[in-house]
Design a protein around this motif. Structure first.
Motif, PDB file in Angstrom:
ATOM      1  N   GLY A 104      -3.644   8.062 -22.692  1.00 54.90           N
ATOM      2  CA  GLY A 104      -3.921   7.291 -23.890  1.00 54.90           C
ATOM      3  C   GLY A 104      -3.175   7.840 -25.082  1.00 54.90           C
ATOM      4  N   PRO A 105      -3.367   7.233 -26.240  1.00 52.86           N
ATOM      5  CA  PRO A 105      -2.620   7.638 -27.433  1.00 52.86           C
ATOM      6  C   PRO A 105      -2.891   9.094 -27.816  1.00 52.86           C
ATOM      7  CG  PRO A 105      -3.811   5.567 -27.792  1.00 52.86           C
ATOM      8  CD  PRO A 105      -4.308   6.130 -26.510  1.00 52.86           C
ATOM      9  N   ALA A 106      -1.831   9.797 -28.212  1.00 52.45           N
ATOM     10  CA  ALA A 106      -1.985  11.189 -28.633  1.00 52.45           C
ATOM     11  C   ALA A 106      -2.825  11.306 -29.896  1.00 52.45           C
ATOM     12  CB  ALA A 106      -0.607  11.821 -28.864  1.00 52.45           C
ATOM     13  N   ASP A 107      -2.855  10.221 -30.697  1.00 55.91           N
ATOM     14  CA  ASP A 107      -3.616  10.250 -31.942  1.00 55.91           C
ATOM     15  C   ASP A 107      -4.945   9.493 -31.832  1.00 55.91           C
ATOM     16  OD1 ASP A 107      -2.624   7.699 -31.707  1.00 55.91           O
ATOM     17  OD2 ASP A 107      -1.848   7.573 -33.760  1.00 55.91           O
ATOM     18  N   ALA A 108      -5.414   9.290 -30.611  1.00 56.76           N
ATOM     19  CA  ALA A 108      -6.679   8.558 -30.412  1.00 56.76           C
ATOM     20  C   ALA A 108      -7.819   9.238 -31.151  1.00 56.76           C
ATOM     21  CB  ALA A 108      -6.998   8.466 -28.929  1.00 56.76           C
ATOM     22  N   ARG A 109      -8.623   8.436 -31.812  1.00 50.38           N
ATOM     23  CA  ARG A 109      -9.782   8.976 -32.549  1.00 50.38           C
ATOM     24  C   ARG A 109     -11.015   9.066 -31.662  1.00 50.38           C
ATOM     25  NH1 ARG A 109      -9.132   9.114 -38.120  1.00 50.38           N
ATOM     26  NH2 ARG A 109      -6.902   9.152 -38.575  1.00 50.38           N
ATOM     27  N   ARG A 110     -10.979   8.379 -30.503  1.00 54.29           N
ATOM     28  CA  ARG A 110     -12.095   8.419 -29.559  1.00 54.29           C
ATOM     29  C   ARG A 110     -11.591   9.014 -28.246  1.00 54.29           C
ATOM     30  NH1 ARG A 110     -12.248   3.189 -31.700  1.00 54.29           N
ATOM     31  NH2 ARG A 110     -11.266   2.412 -29.805  1.00 54.29           N
ATOM     32  N   VAL A 111     -12.273  10.050 -27.767  1.00 58.66           N
ATOM     33  CA  VAL A 111     -11.805  10.762 -26.576  1.00 58.66           C
ATOM     34  C   VAL A 111     -12.972  11.068 -25.646  1.00 58.66           C
ATOM     35  CG1 VAL A 111     -10.776  12.905 -25.711  1.00 58.66           C
ATOM     36  CG2 VAL A 111      -9.825  11.798 -27.743  1.00 58.66           C
ATOM     37  N   MET A 112     -12.777  10.779 -24.359  1.00 54.63           N
ATOM     38  CA  MET A 112     -13.672  11.280 -23.318  1.00 54.63           C
ATOM     39  C   MET A 112     -13.007  12.487 -22.674  1.00 54.63           C
ATOM     40  SD  MET A 112     -15.111   9.569 -19.770  1.00 54.63           S
ATOM     41  CE  MET A 112     -13.484   9.495 -18.986  1.00 54.63           C
ATOM     42  N   LEU A 113     -13.687  13.611 -22.662  1.00 59.10           N
ATOM     43  CA  LEU A 113     -13.149  14.838 -22.072  1.00 59.10           C
ATOM     44  C   LEU A 113     -14.039  15.264 -20.909  1.00 59.10           C
ATOM     45  CD1 LEU A 113     -11.703  17.931 -23.840  1.00 59.10           C
ATOM     46  CD2 LEU A 113     -13.481  18.249 -22.115  1.00 59.10           C
ATOM     47  N   THR A 114     -13.441  15.407 -19.727  1.00 62.54           N
ATOM     48  CA  THR A 114     -14.182  15.924 -18.575  1.00 62.54           C
ATOM     49  C   THR A 114     -13.609  17.279 -18.182  1.00 62.54           C
ATOM     50  OG1 THR A 114     -12.759  14.896 -16.889  1.00 62.54           O
ATOM     51  CG2 THR A 114     -14.602  13.576 -17.745  1.00 62.54           C
ATOM     52  N   CYS A 115     -14.470  18.125 -17.650  1.00 60.46           N
ATOM     53  CA  CYS A 115     -14.050  19.485 -17.306  1.00 60.46           C
ATOM     54  C   CYS A 115     -14.579  19.859 -15.927  1.00 60.46           C
ATOM     55  CB  CYS A 115     -14.562  20.477 -18.346  1.00 60.46           C
ATOM     56  SG  CYS A 115     -13.862  22.131 -18.160  1.00 60.46           S
ATOM     57  N   SER A 116     -13.700  20.430 -15.113  1.00 62.80           N
ATOM     58  CA  SER A 116     -14.099  20.905 -13.789  1.00 62.80           C
ATOM     59  C   SER A 116     -13.873  22.415 -13.685  1.00 62.80           C
ATOM     60  CB  SER A 116     -13.286  20.201 -12.693  1.00 62.80           C
ATOM     61  OG  SER A 116     -11.906  20.541 -12.774  1.00 62.80           O
ATOM     62  N   GLY A 117     -14.666  23.048 -12.824  1.00 59.60           N
ATOM     63  CA  GLY A 117     -14.451  24.449 -12.517  1.00 59.60           C
ATOM     64  C   GLY A 117     -14.911  25.424 -13.572  1.00 59.60           C
ATOM     65  N   THR A 118     -15.784  25.023 -14.472  1.00 62.37           N
ATOM     66  CA  THR A 118     -16.345  25.977 -15.427  1.00 62.37           C
ATOM     67  C   THR A 118     -16.979  27.131 -14.654  1.00 62.37           C
ATOM     68  OG1 THR A 118     -16.766  24.188 -16.999  1.00 62.37           O
ATOM     69  CG2 THR A 118     -17.949  26.257 -17.354  1.00 62.37           C
TER      70      THR A 118
ATOM     71  N   ALA B 186      -8.432   9.701 -22.694  1.00 62.26           N
ATOM     72  CA  ALA B 186      -9.206  10.508 -21.752  1.00 62.26           C
ATOM     73  C   ALA B 186      -8.468  11.831 -21.554  1.00 62.26           C
ATOM     74  CB  ALA B 186      -9.379   9.792 -20.421  1.00 62.26           C
ATOM     75  N   VAL B 187      -9.204  12.911 -21.613  1.00 59.76           N
ATOM     76  CA  VAL B 187      -8.649  14.243 -21.395  1.00 59.76           C
ATOM     77  C   VAL B 187      -9.392  14.864 -20.213  1.00 59.76           C
ATOM     78  CG1 VAL B 187      -8.332  16.559 -22.361  1.00 59.76           C
ATOM     79  CG2 VAL B 187      -8.038  14.537 -23.824  1.00 59.76           C
ATOM     80  N   LEU B 188      -8.643  15.291 -19.214  1.00 55.53           N
ATOM     81  CA  LEU B 188      -9.241  15.872 -18.014  1.00 55.53           C
ATOM     82  C   LEU B 188      -8.790  17.319 -17.894  1.00 55.53           C
ATOM     83  CD1 LEU B 188      -8.498  12.677 -17.462  1.00 55.53           C
ATOM     84  CD2 LEU B 188      -9.367  13.199 -15.190  1.00 55.53           C
ATOM     85  N   VAL B 189      -9.730  18.239 -18.047  1.00 55.79           N
ATOM     86  CA  VAL B 189      -9.445  19.663 -17.942  1.00 55.79           C
ATOM     87  C   VAL B 189      -9.761  20.090 -16.517  1.00 55.79           C
ATOM     88  CG1 VAL B 189      -9.916  21.961 -18.860  1.00 55.79           C
ATOM     89  CG2 VAL B 189     -10.070  19.951 -20.377  1.00 55.79           C
TER      90      VAL B 189
END
Length: 363
Positions: free
Chosen positions: A53-67, A97-100
């Protein structure tokens, strides 16, 4: 372990390959951070962060695996499945969407819940000059860090735990044993003495890439607590906060609050998902952990104690060592198709509701 078809994997290396391929297939921007230490086969380890998605998106879903490293098998599978679905292509305008992937790659690769410093990184996001106090931990510290691990040691530990519960109560035991401790570096649930590598990577990324974000939904994938196959949504926001109320509007009233005594999880300070509140004080942050149950709590806990003993006193190349490593993987990543199917169904539901919530103005 039997051969597991994608999106799940049999190893950290395989999981990473699946994730990178799935992220590349949808045109994600991928940022890679190399860990300073290698995996058990000498191969390098990485935390990979995919941005769609856009690098300047104001709305972001971030998921994280392996904490919690070994729990990364589950979270990675959920992320790969999401990338391979229709969801990435249907992100609303102005939403990213950001997937860590594998924020704790060392624990993931070595089948450990902790990192290279024996730190539970989900207890590490605190002010280390004034870490949280766990007043009852010293009463059970030695019991939960045995020098010998066999049937006799398990019985001794069980008796000691029952005596502790008699002196206090069950909830006090859960809090003392697992909420986090900062005094015994060799013990379980150790929060560390300073920000660890994973903490620094996530801190730097967030400040560099997410500072402009106005609405952030954080979903951290976990396993090992609760009914088998059920994905409990645990929310650490204050009980009277708008953030908790918002989480319940998005995901339903099944969202639980440890502070209100609604979850099997104790109140945990220093967890990753709540760190975003401090990093992004101007943003509206809605954070949850999705916690998938696997096996009965006592079996999971014994596996943690055994793994800690193994890395302190044992030998991973022995029959006993291999059995302990196989057990901890099974406790946090059951080799069962029905469990994996339940995991994916719940993950898809939660992520869809997060995107919907981000794009729906609060009433």
């Amino acid at each position: 372990m039997s051969r597991i078809p994608p999106p799940f994997a049999n190893s950290y290396v395989e999981a990473r390959k699946l994730f990178l391929a799935a992220a590349a297939a949808v045109g994600a921007d991928i940022e890679t951070h190399r860990h300073p230490l290698p995996g058990p086969d000498g191969a390098p380890l990485f935390t990979d962060i995919a941005w769609l998605g856009p690098a300047d998106a104001r709305r972001v879903m971030l998921t994280c695996s392996g904490t919690h490293g070994v729990e990364g098998y589950c979270g990675s599978g959920c992320q790969v499945a999401w990338l391979g679905s229709a969801a990435p292509k249907s992100l609303p305008r102005g939403t990213a969407a950001v997937l860590v992937h594998a924020i704790n790659p060392f624990g993931f690769a070595w089948d450990r819940r902790v990192n290279e410093d024996n730190v539970d990184i989900n207890r590490n996001f605190v002010d280390h000059a004034k870490p949280p106090e766990n007043a009852l931990w010293p009463e059970i510290a030695d019991v939960l860090t045995p020098e010998v691990w066999d049937d006799g040691a398990r019985k001794v530990m069980g008796v000691a735990i029952n005596l502790f519960i008699e002196r206090h109560d069950q909830r006090a035991y859960i809090a003392a044993a697992s909420s986090g401790q900062f005094s015994h570096p060799d013990g379980i649930f150790y929060g560390g003495a300073a920000p660890v590598w994973s903490n620094r990577v996530m801190d730097g990324f967030t400040r560099r890439r997410l500072g402009h974000v106005k609405r952030l939904a954080v979903i951290d994938f976990h396993t090992g607590l609760g009914p088998r196959g059920y994905g409990e949504l645990i929310c650490r926001h204050p009980t009277d906060s708008e953030s908790l109320a918002r989480a319940r509007r998005w995901y339903g009233n099944g969202v639980t609050s440890p502070a209100a005594g609604e979850s099997g999880s104790p109140v945990i300070d220093g967890n990753l998902r709540m760190a975003f509140v401090g990093w992004l004080p101007e943003a509206e942050v809605t954070s949850v952990a999705i916690e998938y149950g696997t096996y009965p709590e006592d079996k999971v806990f014994n596996a943690l104690v055994a793994d800690n003993w193994l890395h302190l006193h044992g030998d991973m190349t022995t029959r006993k060592g291999r059995a302990i490593k196989a057990d901890i993987r099974e406790m946090f990543y059951p080799d069962a198709d029905d469990w994996r199917e339940a995991v994916l169904e719940r993950a898809a539901q939660v992520q869809a509701r997060a995107v919907e919530g981000l794009t729906t103005p609060d009433a």
